[in-house]
Scaffold this motif. Structure first.
Motif, PDB file in Angstrom:
ATOM      1  N   LEU A   4      -0.406  27.022 153.671  1.00 24.97           N
ATOM      2  CA  LEU A   4      -1.209  25.682 153.341  1.00 24.97           C
ATOM      3  C   LEU A   4      -0.359  25.143 152.358  1.00 24.97           C
ATOM      4  O   LEU A   4       0.034  23.812 152.307  1.00 24.97           O
ATOM      5  CB  LEU A   4      -2.563  25.739 153.094  1.00 24.97           C
ATOM      6  CG  LEU A   4      -3.407  25.933 154.091  1.00 24.97           C
ATOM      7  CD1 LEU A   4      -5.020  25.997 153.923  1.00 24.97           C
ATOM      8  CD2 LEU A   4      -3.236  24.930 155.294  1.00 24.97           C
ATOM      9  N   HIS A   5      -0.059  25.810 151.164  1.00 24.49           N
ATOM     10  CA  HIS A   5       0.761  25.440 149.864  1.00 24.49           C
ATOM     11  C   HIS A   5       2.228  24.857 150.539  1.00 24.49           C
ATOM     12  O   HIS A   5       2.426  23.724 150.066  1.00 24.49           O
ATOM     13  CB  HIS A   5       0.722  26.333 148.842  1.00 24.49           C
ATOM     14  CG  HIS A   5       1.567  25.687 147.755  1.00 24.49           C
ATOM     15  ND1 HIS A   5       1.039  25.111 146.982  1.00 24.49           N
ATOM     16  CD2 HIS A   5       2.908  26.143 147.229  1.00 24.49           C
ATOM     17  CE1 HIS A   5       2.035  24.651 146.023  1.00 24.49           C
ATOM     18  NE2 HIS A   5       3.184  25.436 146.262  1.00 24.49           N
ATOM     19  N   ARG A   6       2.865  25.562 151.428  1.00 29.38           N
ATOM     20  CA  ARG A   6       3.851  25.103 151.757  1.00 29.38           C
ATOM     21  C   ARG A   6       4.326  23.804 152.551  1.00 29.38           C
ATOM     22  O   ARG A   6       4.620  22.963 152.348  1.00 29.38           O
ATOM     23  CB  ARG A   6       4.534  26.354 152.735  1.00 29.38           C
ATOM     24  CG  ARG A   6       5.106  27.323 151.921  1.00 29.38           C
ATOM     25  CD  ARG A   6       5.767  28.455 152.852  1.00 29.38           C
ATOM     26  NE  ARG A   6       5.889  29.589 152.206  1.00 29.38           N
ATOM     27  CZ  ARG A   6       5.669  30.928 152.598  1.00 29.38           C
ATOM     28  NH1 ARG A   6       5.126  31.026 153.876  1.00 29.38           N
ATOM     29  NH2 ARG A   6       6.046  31.808 151.798  1.00 29.38           N
ATOM     30  N   LEU A   7       2.957  23.572 153.460  1.00 29.16           N
ATOM     31  CA  LEU A   7       2.904  22.388 154.087  1.00 29.16           C
ATOM     32  C   LEU A   7       2.401  21.364 153.154  1.00 29.16           C
ATOM     33  O   LEU A   7       3.068  20.226 153.349  1.00 29.16           O
ATOM     34  CB  LEU A   7       1.670  22.491 155.163  1.00 29.16           C
ATOM     35  CG  LEU A   7       1.841  23.491 156.287  1.00 29.16           C
ATOM     36  CD1 LEU A   7       0.684  23.545 157.178  1.00 29.16           C
ATOM     37  CD2 LEU A   7       3.123  23.115 157.093  1.00 29.16           C
ATOM     38  N   GLU A   8       1.596  21.435 152.207  1.00 27.98           N
ATOM     39  CA  GLU A   8       0.953  20.526 151.201  1.00 27.98           C
ATOM     40  C   GLU A   8       2.581  20.016 150.469  1.00 27.98           C
ATOM     41  O   GLU A   8       2.419  18.684 150.310  1.00 27.98           O
ATOM     42  CB  GLU A   8       0.147  21.219 150.189  1.00 27.98           C
ATOM     43  CG  GLU A   8      -0.578  20.234 149.147  1.00 27.98           C
ATOM     44  CD  GLU A   8      -1.416  20.891 148.174  1.00 27.98           C
ATOM     45  OE1 GLU A   8      -1.877  20.098 147.376  1.00 27.98           O
ATOM     46  OE2 GLU A   8      -1.618  22.193 148.517  1.00 27.98           O
ATOM     47  N   ARG A  21       5.590  19.867 151.509  1.00 25.06           N
ATOM     48  CA  ARG A  21       6.820  19.368 152.070  1.00 25.06           C
ATOM     49  C   ARG A  21       6.597  17.873 152.333  1.00 25.06           C
ATOM     50  O   ARG A  21       5.828  17.293 153.206  1.00 25.06           O
ATOM     51  CB  ARG A  21       6.643  20.137 153.558  1.00 25.06           C
ATOM     52  CG  ARG A  21       7.050  21.274 153.806  1.00 25.06           C
ATOM     53  CD  ARG A  21       7.090  21.987 154.920  1.00 25.06           C
ATOM     54  NE  ARG A  21       7.533  21.073 156.194  1.00 25.06           N
ATOM     55  CZ  ARG A  21       7.623  21.308 157.593  1.00 25.06           C
ATOM     56  NH1 ARG A  21       7.016  22.402 157.649  1.00 25.06           N
ATOM     57  NH2 ARG A  21       8.297  20.611 158.333  1.00 25.06           N
ATOM     58  N   HIS A  22       7.500  17.353 151.514  1.00 18.18           N
ATOM     59  CA  HIS A  22       7.770  15.700 151.477  1.00 18.18           C
ATOM     60  C   HIS A  22       8.186  15.215 152.907  1.00 18.18           C
ATOM     61  O   HIS A  22       7.564  14.289 153.003  1.00 18.18           O
ATOM     62  CB  HIS A  22       8.399  15.290 150.306  1.00 18.18           C
ATOM     63  CG  HIS A  22       7.877  15.839 148.778  1.00 18.18           C
ATOM     64  ND1 HIS A  22       7.026  15.313 148.506  1.00 18.18           N
ATOM     65  CD2 HIS A  22       8.593  16.776 147.900  1.00 18.18           C
ATOM     66  CE1 HIS A  22       6.745  15.893 147.326  1.00 18.18           C
ATOM     67  NE2 HIS A  22       7.513  16.802 146.907  1.00 18.18           N
ATOM     68  N   GLN A  23       8.680  15.946 153.582  1.00 17.37           N
ATOM     69  CA  GLN A  23       9.090  15.324 154.651  1.00 17.37           C
ATOM     70  C   GLN A  23       8.327  15.380 155.970  1.00 17.37           C
ATOM     71  O   GLN A  23       8.556  14.890 156.849  1.00 17.37           O
ATOM     72  CB  GLN A  23      10.620  15.856 155.329  1.00 17.37           C
ATOM     73  CG  GLN A  23      10.733  17.319 155.777  1.00 17.37           C
ATOM     74  CD  GLN A  23      10.495  18.328 154.695  1.00 17.37           C
ATOM     75  OE1 GLN A  23      10.149  18.005 153.443  1.00 17.37           O
ATOM     76  NE2 GLN A  23      10.991  19.560 154.785  1.00 17.37           N
ATOM     77  N   LEU A  24       7.141  16.113 155.777  1.00 18.75           N
ATOM     78  CA  LEU A  24       5.949  16.278 156.831  1.00 18.75           C
ATOM     79  C   LEU A  24       5.125  15.163 156.497  1.00 18.75           C
ATOM     80  O   LEU A  24       4.719  14.723 155.442  1.00 18.75           O
ATOM     81  CB  LEU A  24       5.326  17.601 156.376  1.00 18.75           C
ATOM     82  CG  LEU A  24       4.348  17.773 157.623  1.00 18.75           C
ATOM     83  CD1 LEU A  24       4.876  18.061 159.126  1.00 18.75           C
ATOM     84  CD2 LEU A  24       3.837  19.295 157.211  1.00 18.75           C
ATOM     85  N   ALA A  25       4.781  14.377 157.628  1.00 20.43           N
ATOM     86  CA  ALA A  25       3.817  13.400 157.554  1.00 20.43           C
ATOM     87  C   ALA A  25       2.642  13.564 157.154  1.00 20.43           C
ATOM     88  O   ALA A  25       1.902  14.734 157.596  1.00 20.43           O
ATOM     89  CB  ALA A  25       3.893  12.643 159.102  1.00 20.43           C
TER      90      ALA A  25
END
Length: 96
Positions: free
Chosen positions: A58-62, A64-68
């Motif tokens: 979840l932290h990795r997703l949080e 990730r600037h390129q992820l909408a």
């Protein structure tokens, strides 16, 4: 893992920050969660119940600037449904 007062306080702060972000992401254009997220999470939770690894994901997703933002909302709400972290608890409750 030792559960010190400081560690519990950081966990509470992280949960609160994520609840705010999830509520903000909810207002963004809808997007599907990242491909393969559900498989990764189910594998981590499967036999080992590795919640720490799921929280790391979840932290990795949080961050990730390129992820909408809509995709982040979908991912966090999906994981919230599995772990019951109440990450969607502030959706519709924040004032701007």
């Amino acid at each position: 893992m030792e559960l010190s007062v400081a560690r519990l306080h950081r966990a509470e702060e992280t949960s609160h920050r994520r609840r705010i972000k999830v509520a903000e992401w909810k207002d963004m254009p809808v997007a599907p969660p990242p491909t393969g997220l559900e498989v990764v999470v189910r594998e981590l939770l499967g036999d080992r119940l590795d919640t720490a690894a799921v929280l790391t994901e979840l932290h990795r997703l949080e961050v990730r600037h390129q992820l909408a933002s809509g995709s982040k909302f979908a991912a966090f709400s999906q994981v919230d449904g599995l772990l019951g972290l109440d990450l969607c608890g502030l959706v519709g409750k924040l004032r701007r």
